[in-house]
Design an enzyme around this catalytic site. Structure first.
Site, short mmCIF file in Angstrom:
data_model
loop_
_atom_site.label_atom_id
_atom_site.label_comp_id
_atom_site.label_asym_id
_atom_site.label_seq_id
_atom_site.Cartn_x
_atom_site.Cartn_y
_atom_site.Cartn_z
N ASP A 1 -1.07 0.55 8.56
CA ASP A 1 -2.41 1.14 8.62
C ASP A 1 -2.64 1.96 9.88
OD1 ASP A 1 -2.72 -0.42 6.38
OD2 ASP A 1 -4.50 -1.49 7.10
N ASP A 2 -3.68 2.80 9.81
CA ASP A 2 -4.33 3.47 10.94
C ASP A 2 -3.61 4.69 11.48
OD1 ASP A 2 -6.18 1.51 10.67
OD2 ASP A 2 -5.99 0.68 12.67
N HIS B 1 -7.07 5.01 3.69
CA HIS B 1 -7.67 3.96 4.53
C HIS B 1 -9.03 4.41 5.07
CE1 HIS B 1 -7.68 0.24 6.66
NE2 HIS B 1 -7.37 0.70 7.85
N HIS C 1 0.47 -2.24 11.70
CA HIS C 1 -0.11 -0.97 12.13
C HIS C 1 0.97 -0.14 12.82
CE1 HIS C 1 -3.39 -3.85 11.70
NE2 HIS C 1 -4.15 -2.81 11.40
N HIS D 1 -12.69 4.91 9.43
CA HIS D 1 -12.64 3.44 9.55
C HIS D 1 -13.99 2.73 9.64
CE1 HIS D 1 -10.85 -0.44 10.57
NE2 HIS D 1 -9.68 0.09 10.28
#
Length: 336
Positions: A99-100, A150, A245, A154
């Protein structure tokens, strides 16, 4: 596909990057609010010698090799109304998810680790990070990995207006398709936060299925490669969805060792789509687990049932209904 335009290192997205979204650094994890120092730390180059040396490619760890070809799928695609946290599979397959990102320093290093071992993973990217680094996003896709949504910046999607949630998901999906030529099929909601009504709306509107996780090494919190490695190895089991991540150097370092150990233990790897194709519904098993057992004494049970108050009827004239019961949860953990 529309041509990509670059200005000062940013992707000119026209309507896609419309008003209301600045190309600022994304939140660093689905679990915490980052300050400026943490943003700088996450984007800092990985120190030399941090990542373990790459061994020779290991054929047995690849889902593309003959020995690791997935079994015949039991489903053609994601099941509607499903939130995926793990899979019921016959073989020791797991899904690695990151993620991210994308991050121009750490993501390519992680891609090198995966490529050396023939492993395919799924990357859930943030729109504002992908807009800054479209070349890294394209690198992920070109190397055969799956790319998921995603959100753009956020936020917790369940705490913002529906129109804002649509923009977060819609703009990110449009950008991913613009850069890679493929529309994402999966959404990992920030913080793992989702409600059934919103899930159904996003699924119908954008064609995305919701993906959470079953293994969380807390790499966003513990920037310690050994601890992250240990947690992955402790929690993993066949059918797991592993959350990590790709923006942290310590996470990349942890995978330098964890991948080889997972392969040595017989684990195989696949993208979300590949694992979903192998997933077997748990309906028969769940029905057996939730079936109400027969009473030990039928006569006593019958007496108890007679004493129970009768259900309150709905009055059409008055428009009254019984008081709502306590929230129930599905096997996906959603409230309904």
């Amino acid at each position: 596909m529309k041509p990509l335009l670059f200005a000062s290192g940013l992707l000119a997205l026209g309507a896609i990057g419309g008003a209301g979204y600045a190309f600022a650094p994304a939140l660093l994890s689905p679990h915490e609010t980052a300050n400026a120092a943490q943003v700088a730390q996450a984007a800092a180059p990985v120190a030399t010698g941090t990542v373990a040396p790459l061994p020779a490619p290991v054929a047995t760890g690849s889902i593309t090799t003959a020995a690791a070809t997935p079994a015949s799928p039991t489903a053609s695609g994601p099941r509607k109304g499903m939130t995926y946290r793990s899979f019921n599979v016959d073989q020791p397959y797991i899904a690695l998810t990151f993620d991210d990102g994308p991050n121009p320093e750490t993501t390519p290093q992680l891609l090198a680790l995966l490529k050396a071992r023939g492993i395919k993973a799924t990357f859930f990217v943030l729109g504002n990070m992908a807009a800054k680094h479209p070349e890294v996003l394209k690198m992920i896709a070109d190397e055969g990995h799956e790319i998921g949504n995603h959100s753009w910046s956020h936020p917790q999607l369940t705490r913002i207006p529906l129109a804002a949630a649509d923009k977060q998901v819609g703009d990110t999906s449009a950008l991913i398709e613009e850069v890679t030529g493929k529309k994402p099929r999966y959404l990992r909601p920030p913080y793992g936060s989702m409600k059934p009504a919103l899930r159904d709306h996003l699924e119908d509107t954008f064609g995305v299925s919701i993906v959470n996780w079953s293994v969380d090494p807390l790499d966003w919190k513990h920037r310690d490669a050994k601890l992250v490695h240990d947690e992955i190895m402790k929690q993993v089991k066949p059918g797991a969805i592993v959350l990590s991540h790709d923006i942290y150097a310590s996470t990349v370092e942890a995978y330098g060792q964890a991948l080889d150990e997972l392969i040595a233990k017989g684990y195989k790897f696949g993208t979300m789509s590949e694992l979903i194709a192998m997933d077997k519904p748990l309906a028969p098993k769940m029905a057996a687990l939730t079936a109400k057992p027969a009473p030990k004494d039928p006569k006593k049970q019958a007496q108890k049932d007679q004493k129970k108050p009768k259900p309150q009827a709905v009055s059409a004239a008055a428009g009254t209904r019984p008081a709502p019961s306590a929230p129930r949860t599905s096997r996906n953990g959603d409230l309904y």
